[in-house]
Design an enzyme around this catalytic site. Structure first.
Site: not given
Length: 959
Positions: A779, A853, A887
């Site tokens: 991330s 995601d 994610h």
């Protein structure tokens, strides 16, 4: 809350807290590569369709050796013996060709056994104490779910992902079994009593205790034709250990999209059910009724972050209503069932402290196509506990216009709750700045209080006025409550002492400090459970002392690392006495919860009992009871070491300095048995996630403990200890914006300077080979990785970037903690984006992203476009898109493949460091000089990213 972070996945101490976990194991067929290359666009599209059908990871790789991209179609085939795979395993790396070219574009792969064995280790059960603290519930679970669980159809509606077949949130993890242990007087556990009657293969969720501790309520799903059934509410008798369905009718199913169920009293539950009158889902019209139209003809200023899974049209809105609408049902343990209220999209059900009233929240139209359901119009009503409407507290309109600035909030009543210490008393906050943090006003928030059924004409009572943003209340009684407020821009946080029952007693500030200054953190007040099942501040009574004492549970941050503590604090004088402190030499201990709270009134100091955790660098966490006055310790758990093969790993918290004088910290892990004098420097994996600060002093403070156990998650960088890597875990990368300065204005300079300092330190120590250091992150850490390869190529041999955002212009209305828009800070957005520096990236970079995601800003498109930019400049790069993953990655097939990809990348481009992507000596020197200029503040740009991550959140009652 920090003290709960480590224990929250194992412990629940609240009978009102719904518990839900991980899920099943793999059942994928054996997948082998399909050798396709150089095909036309049409064939490529067919290949992509085949990829989505087969569920294989989609892989594109670009090597600087060749100007062409090798795109390989991924297809499901039979096992090597000509039949189907009998054990549902994925293909091991050893069965595939060792030729790297053939390795590109294969099906799911397995990492080496030394990594795989750690990931496949059985998980420790989650634990939940009974309300009376005399029993412990063991909630059993499986490690990793199969990809088949993620592959089930799901609807993406208003920011919520829904499994339409089950009528639950999609991808729900679950428990596989329940067992109860009696906590004996000597701290030992009785033999386990298994909860029986649960169907074979039953998937258990939402486990809650009744307030008297005599029953459990939970939901169960069973497999039906390859799908999980709709959940059914079950109850279990604790004494007999026998479970049964709550409803006699098999046609009553739980609607678990939002609220599931709550205990109204010890024998009655309020359950959110699927309406019996509901028919089939609405069908999507073949011909639309008209175009989708969005209008702003009133010229309103509406700025929103990059939300995902939003409603797209009226059909989506109808689907949302279909799945989210519930009928509330009062169900008694004796089988009595009564419907209450009308069907609606109920989002929360909260009984009052005395269980006479309910606080009921629901959503209604008009819905929005630009914000998720949390901002839809919202009604909050008070009902009696038997379902009679009393009054409406508020009907909040659609909130599309909440400003993007930190600390901006919704207009109107918010944070509406029941007082934990009083019967049928409500409190809430209302903003005075229109919800806009940029508006200067005093007070900024007002906290109000009112009874559930006020007399005619009775106005809400003003409880407190705040100049910062309201952050909650800890209740004790009419003489004591603590009110919290904070302001992110300045990092200021204040705690007020108020007397809720005495308007003539002026509020006073108890603590006024910077939230960044962990060294000054006094700790949090410990809460005790009341007979009503709520949690209030625990007052402690000392013998022959009339003072008002509370317990402060703190992390105890020091320059040597965290040393958690428990202080006896006089709320009136501010004097404190340390009554417990963690061991400093070998162990890391924390106070998890107060256990001597069964009685009403003040707790006697000599009867104090707390639950503590204890661990070391090599010993996993165990839990014990500590009893006063003699501080007797009773260990109650004996969990086995989760990965004995790494039981002797080496761990050290190291400190070093950045060029600008900021002190930095990292945790250095070394393989067991490693001796730098004999074995020499190792390949090293640098894994981090930057953070923002307002001051250099706060950024220089040490966080964490050198004695904490090395918890290794399923995709952790620490797995490469088993491959004889040195791991530099969490090297601090502070991005500092002091005073009026914005941190992101010098992001690249600070990022590079922090990385340089970390690399120099591990090289100086002789544990890392200077040309064999890889950088990676997830991330915001992926964003960091790409930027470091662009602006500091002299530091790293290669990079691994998972689920990142690389082009900030795709998130124009803010990201992470950046409040300025693209049009207000154009240079910052551009210079921070590694996408804009793709031409500078010459070191190998592995991009991994979940195909689904749902994190704001980190769309899968970010990796797609970044890969194309890299490929367009001949960079050595590889993109792996994981089907059905979000994610974070959860399916066993996906996780194993991610580990295989990562290990392959490290073995190929870090361990030997013979990549053709390495720059020439002249280029390398130029890159180094450029980075030095950036670090010195004489050149370069700026970057930073990071969308808000999904983190564990514990209910206030867990305090």
């Amino acid at each position: 809350m920090m003290r709960f972070h480590k224990a929250c996945h194992r412990f629940s101490l609240s009978p009102l807290c719904h518990l839900s976990p991980p899920s099943p194991s793999p059942s994928a067929s054996l997948l082998l590569p399909s050798k396709l290359s150089g095909f036309s666009t049409l064939r490529a599209r067919r290949c992509l369709r085949a990829h989505r059908i087969s569920g294989n990871p989609f892989t594109i790789s670009m090597s600087s050796r060749s100007a062409s991209t090798r795109l390989r179609c991924l297809a499901s085939v039979c096992a090597e013996d000509g039949g189907s795979s009998s054990n549902g395993s994925v293909s091991a790396s050893a069965t595939a060709t060792e030729d790297d070219e053939l390795a590109l574009g294969t099906g799911y792969r397995l990492p080496p056994p030394e990594i795989r064995d750690i990931v496949d280790a059985p998980p420790v059960p989650a634990l939940s104490f009974s309300p009376q603290r005399d029993k412990i519930l063991f909630l059993k679970r499986r490690a990793l779910p199969p990809l088949a669980d993620l592959a089930r159809p799901e609807e993406k509606l208003a920011g919520v992902r829904i499994d339409g077949y089950c009528n639950t949130r999609s991808r729900m993890s679950f428990y596989t079994g329940l067992g109860i242990h009696q906590l004996l007087p000597d701290g030992t556990l009785s033999p386990e009593k298994e909860i029986t009657g649960i169907p074979d293969g039953g998937k258990i969720n939402f486990v809650t205790w009744s307030n008297d501790g005599k029953h459990l309520a939970f939901s169960i799903r069973v497999d039906e034709n390859g799908n999980s059934s709709k959940p059914v509410v079950w109850v279990a008798d604790i004494d007999t250990g026998v479970a049964r369905p709550l409803f006699k009718s098999q046609d009553i199913h739980l609607n678990a999209i939002f609220e599931s169920f709550v205990w109204i009293d010890n024998s009655t539950l309020l359950v959110s059910t699927i309406p019996s009158s509901r028919g089939d889902p609405p069908k999507k019209p073949l011909v639309p009724s008209g175009p989708k139209t969005l209008s702003n003809e009133k010229k309103n200023v509406v700025q929103v972050r990059t939300f995902q899974d939003l409603l797209k049209d009226e059909y989506d809105a109808d689907l949302f209503d279909y799945y989210a609408t519930s009928q509330l049902v009062l169900a008694s343990l004796d089988g009595t069932v009564n419907e209450v209220g009308e069907p609606a999209v109920y989002t929360s059900l909260d009984p009052s402290t005395d269980h006479k009233y309910l606080l009921v929240s629901s959503l209604h139209r008009p819905y929005s196509f630009i914000v998720p359901c949390g901002r839809f119009p919202k009604k909050v009503e008070v009902w009696t506990s038997d379902g009679r409407f009393v009054r409406q507290l508020c009907d909040l309109p659609l909130a599309e216009d909440i400003p993007i600035a930190s600390n901006s909030v919704r207009k109107g009543m918010r944070s509406i709750n029941w007082r934990a210490d009083k019967p049928s008393t409500l409190y809430w906050a209302e903003t005075q700045d229109g919800g806009d943090a940029k508006v200067e006003v005093s007070p900024r928030d007002i906290v109000y209080m009112q009874s559930a059924e006020p007399l005619a004409g009775e106005e809400p009572e003003v409880l407190h006025k705040l100049d910062l943003r309201y952050g909650g209340i800890s209740w004790c009684d009419d003489t004591l409550a603590l009110v919290y407020e904070s302001w992110y821009k300045t990092r200021r946080t204040r705690t007020w002492v108020i007397s809720p029952g005495s308007s003539d007693v002026s509020p006073r500030i108890l603590f006024d400090r910077s939230s960044e200054d962990v060294y000054s953190d006094p700790g949090s007040t410990m809460l005790r459970r009341t007979a009503a099942g709520t949690y209030v501040i625990a007052k402690i009574k000392k013998e022959n002392d009339e003072g008002t004492y509370v317990l402060l549970n703190g992390s105890g941050a020091t320059p040597q690392g965290n040393v958690p503590f428990l202080d006896l604090f006089d709320i009136n004088t501010g004097n404190k006495e340390r009554i417990w402190e963690s061991d400093k030499e070998k162990y890391f201990e924390t106070v998890v919860a107060l256990m001597s709270d069964q009685k009403e009134g003040d707790l006697r100091m000599e009867e104090l009992k707390v639950l503590t955790s204890k661990e070391s660098k090599t010993e996993n966490t165990q839990y014990s009871l500590q009893l006063w006055p003699d501080r007797k310790v009773q260990q109650i758990t004996n969990f086995p070491h989760p990965y004995p093969q790494l039981a002797s790993l080496q761990k050290e918290m190291i400190r070093y300095q950045r060029k600008d004088g900021v002190q930095l910290t990292a945790t250095l892990y070394l393989p067991q048995g490693y001796d730098p004098s004999k074995d020499g420097p190792l390949p090293c994996l640098f894994w981090s996630y930057p953070g923002e600060f307002k001051s250099k002093d706060a950024a220089s403070q040490v966080r964490g403990s050198p004695n904490e156990f090395a918890g290794i998650g399923s995709t952790s960088a620490l797995l490469w200890l088993a491959r004889r890597f040195a791991i530099l875990s969490g090297p601090t990368i502070p991005i500092i914006g002091e005073g009026e300065e914005e941190a992101n204005d010098s992001y690249v300079e600070q990022l590079v300077a922090s990385a340089e300092a970390a690399v120099e330190e591990v090289v100086r120590r002789g544990v890392a080979h200077p040309s064999k250091i890889a950088v990676g992150g997830h991330s915001y850490g992926a964003f960091m990785t790409a930027n470091l390869l662009a602006h500091a190529p002299h530091l790293f041999s290669c990079g691994i970037a998972r689920s990142g955002a690389y082009n900030r212009t795709l998130t124009p209305f803010g990201f992470q903690n950046e409040d300025r828009t693209l049009w207000e800070a154009t240079n910052v957005y551009v210079e921070m984006s590694p996408f804009m520096s793709a031409n500078k990236i010459k070191k190998p970079i592995l991009l991994i992203h979940g195909e689904e995601d749902n994190n704001p800003g980190t769309l899968t498109m970010q990796s797609d476009r970044f890969f194309n930019a890299l490929k367009g400049h001949g960079a050595l790069c590889r993109l792996v898109v994981l089907p059905h993953e979000s994610h974070g990655y959860s399916a066993r097939e996906s996780i194993m493949h991610v580990l295989w990809e990562t290990d392959r990348w490290l073995q190929k481009y870090c361990v030997p460091n013979t990549s053709d992507a390495d720059t020439s000596p002249d280029q390398s020197k130029e890159g180094s000089d450029s980075a030095d200029k950036v670090a010195a503040g004489t050149g370069g740009g700026n970057p930073e990213f990071g969308e808000h991550e999904d983190h564990y959140k514990l209910r206030r009652s867990l305090l």
